[in-house]
Design a protein around this motif. Sequence first.
Motif, mmCIF file in Angstrom:
data_model
loop_
_atom_site.group_PDB
_atom_site.id
_atom_site.type_symbol
_atom_site.label_atom_id
_atom_site.label_comp_id
_atom_site.label_asym_id
_atom_site.label_seq_id
_atom_site.Cartn_x
_atom_site.Cartn_y
_atom_site.Cartn_z
ATOM 1 N N SER A 1 -2.180 10.348 50.686
ATOM 2 C CA SER A 1 -1.669 8.748 50.081
ATOM 3 C C SER A 1 -1.770 8.703 48.627
ATOM 4 O O SER A 1 -2.281 9.470 47.938
ATOM 5 C CB SER A 1 -2.652 7.851 50.880
ATOM 6 O OG SER A 1 -3.972 8.112 50.190
ATOM 7 N N SER B 1 7.525 6.411 50.584
ATOM 8 C CA SER B 1 7.061 5.133 50.495
ATOM 9 C C SER B 1 5.800 4.861 51.381
ATOM 10 O O SER B 1 4.766 3.936 51.034
ATOM 11 C CB SER B 1 7.784 4.085 50.098
ATOM 12 O OG SER B 1 8.666 3.917 51.427
ATOM 13 N N SER B 2 5.939 5.643 52.783
ATOM 14 C CA SER B 2 5.213 5.073 53.479
ATOM 15 C C SER B 2 4.397 6.454 54.116
ATOM 16 O O SER B 2 5.245 7.361 54.298
ATOM 17 C CB SER B 2 5.771 4.323 54.647
ATOM 18 O OG SER B 2 5.903 2.984 54.325
#
Length: 122
Positions: A52, A100-101
């Motif tokens: 992340s 993005s995720s």
Amino acid sequence: QVQLVESGGGLVQAGGSLRLSCAASGRTGSRLVMGWFRQAPGKAREFVAAISWGGTSTRYADSVKGRFTISRDNAKSTVYLQMNSLKPEDTADYYCASTSSFAVEAGSYAYWGQGTQVTVSS
């Protein structure tokens, strides 16, 4: 747009180590999730690891868990893949990618590097 450039691949004996790097440029201010994938000759591209934006969440493929470590230095816009206890079956082209995720599916990643080759001899 995000540009990704991998480095650090090479030839290593089984049991050895390599550290791959992936330098990002362009839209690096976005909170991007970074992933590593690999593709062996004649095989489909497979997920290796993901991290992340803040580095607090990581995910690994079962085949590399305990041997590979993904990390990142956002100040340098660089992601790393430390690979230890390498096996001949780790031989592949390794790619870093951004999304993005948080995801483990290759299709979820929008930007890809050109890849770096890792060869593990027995």
